[in-house]
Design an enzyme around this catalytic site. Structure first.
Site, PDB file in Angstrom:
ATOM      1  N   THR A  17      -0.878  17.314 -12.332  1.00 30.80           N
ATOM      2  CA  THR A  17       0.384  17.373 -11.581  1.00 30.80           C
ATOM      3  C   THR A  17       1.509  18.010 -12.403  1.00 30.80           C
ATOM      4  O   THR A  17       2.559  18.310 -11.861  1.00 30.80           O
ATOM      5  CB  THR A  17       0.862  15.961 -11.150  1.00 30.80           C
ATOM      6  OG1 THR A  17       0.984  15.161 -12.323  1.00 30.80           O
ATOM      7  CG2 THR A  17      -0.097  15.313 -10.181  1.00 30.80           C
ATOM      8  N   ALA A  55       1.269   9.077 -15.101  1.00 33.42           N
ATOM      9  CA  ALA A  55       0.835   8.137 -14.065  1.00 33.42           C
ATOM     10  C   ALA A  55       0.903   8.788 -12.695  1.00 33.42           C
ATOM     11  O   ALA A  55       1.570   9.801 -12.514  1.00 33.42           O
ATOM     12  CB  ALA A  55       1.725   6.895 -14.065  1.00 33.42           C
ATOM     13  N   TYR A 121       1.095   0.554  -6.607  1.00 30.17           N
ATOM     14  CA  TYR A 121       1.681   1.252  -7.759  1.00 30.17           C
ATOM     15  C   TYR A 121       2.287   0.252  -8.747  1.00 30.17           C
ATOM     16  O   TYR A 121       1.972   0.268  -9.943  1.00 30.17           O
ATOM     17  CB  TYR A 121       2.743   2.247  -7.260  1.00 30.17           C
ATOM     18  CG  TYR A 121       3.616   2.781  -8.357  1.00 30.17           C
ATOM     19  CD1 TYR A 121       3.076   3.596  -9.348  1.00 30.17           C
ATOM     20  CD2 TYR A 121       4.972   2.458  -8.418  1.00 30.17           C
ATOM     21  CE1 TYR A 121       3.882   4.073 -10.380  1.00 30.17           C
ATOM     22  CE2 TYR A 121       5.770   2.933  -9.433  1.00 30.17           C
ATOM     23  CZ  TYR A 121       5.223   3.740 -10.411  1.00 30.17           C
ATOM     24  OH  TYR A 121       6.012   4.202 -11.422  1.00 30.17           O
TER      25      TYR A 121
END
Ligand code: UDP
Length: 309
Positions: A17, A55, A121
């Site tokens: 990402t 993360a 999360y």
């Protein structure tokens, strides 16, 4: 900021990402996932600290695909802690989150508040916080968890401009900027029937540069055998509608919204008490206003997304 403060920096990032262009040229990049950190983090390499920032971060997605979050956030972090221990790295600073608190029983939220995450999360991050506490006690690690509230803004300095570039984007401010720039038709407002002043969720926004500075302070303040935990926010809550109003003001563009169903797992209100970070780290936010944050995010957006300088 680490480089500016005289550190040698190696960045472990498999770029699933991330963006290579966001890396300072003086830093060394290693293309590996977090769970393979031991390949770099050897006893011979002599690292004196690890900042663990990697993360998956989309609370909504974590409710739909929890298994991704347990692996990426918890299993990988445990592997990293193992590598830190094996390499005898003295300090570990971990990106924790306000999401560990769930719907708070006291506001502003102190670090001692009940931890009852409402989304996967937050649960995956809380598990790592707990692992760090026992690691610090049993193996003398100097551990710090920084519980981020809602990170916003962009880091702008000279030619360097670093802002949010998620794909797909799920965060409120960058999406609102997309709408202001006519790149999206409208902003979906996830629920307007919450028990808040205008029915939309309340969050505490923190400028990314202020957040980054707290990491440097945490590195200096970390003590062997202790796990210190600090909330990082400004102590001011803004509703989703208030944020959208600031985006309208800063950009000078309309931002049409459409009320949509609530997003699963969203806590109603998250506002930090960062008194401990101020006292023990000597941390003072330099850009505490939402106007500062949206202004910097818009400057980044115009320069790097729209290509206007
Ligand atoms: N939100 C929204 N529309 C969007 C994105 C976010 O209404 O397109 C709301 C979301 O439900 C939450 C707040 O904005 O109440 C902040 O969400 P974000 O995903 O930016 O951060 P989070 O608080 O989940 O970390």
């Amino acid at each position: 900021m680490l480089l500016d403060n005289g550190h040698d920096v190696t960045v472990l990032d498999d770029l699933r990402t991330g963006h290579l262009a966001a890396l300072a040229p003086e830093a060394t990049h290693v293309d590996l996932p977090v769970h393979e950190a031991a390949r770099v983090l050897t006893p011979e390499a002599g690292f004196d600290g690890v900042l663990h920032l990697a993360a998956l971060i989309a609370a909504g997605e974590s409710m739909v695909r929890p298994e991704l979050y347990w692996h990426a956030n918890t299993v990988s972090s445990i592997a990293l802690i193992d590598a830190v221990r094996a390499a005898r790295v003295p300090r570990l600073i971990f990106s924790s989150t306000a999401a560990v608190y769930g719907n708070p029983t006291e506001l502003p939220i102190p670090e001692t508040a009940v931890k009852a995450p409402t989304n996967t999360y937050g649960a995956t991050k809380l598990a790592v916080d707990l692992a760090l506490t026992s690691e610090a006690i049993a193996h003398d690690l100097a551990a710090v968890s920084l519980r981020y509230f809602n990170v916003a803004g962009a880091y702008l300095r000279g030619d360097v401009a670093l802002g949010e570039r998620h794909d797909p984007e799920t965060h409120l401010i960058p999406i609102a900027l997309d709408v202001a720039a006519d790149r999206r038709e409208k902003l979906q407002l996830f629920g307007d029937d919450y028990p808040t002043v205008d029915g939309t969720c309340v969050r505490d926004y923190i400028h990314v540069a202020d957040l980054a500075r707290a990491h440097l302070l945490a590195l200096s303040a970390a003590v062997p055998g202790r796990h210190r935990i600090y909330n990082l926010g400004n102590g001011n809550g803004f509703t989703v509608k208030q944020v959208v109003d600031v985006v309208r003001e800063v950009t000078g563009h309309p931002v049409p919204v459409e009320v949509s169903p609530r997003r699963e797992g969203d806590p109603v209100e998250l506002v930090a008490s960062s008194a401990l970070a101020r006292e023990e780290l000597g941390w003072t936010p330099e850009k505490p206003t939402l106007h500062d944050m949206v202004g910097d995010a818009w400057a980044f957006y115009r320069a790097h997304v729209l290509g206007q300088r």
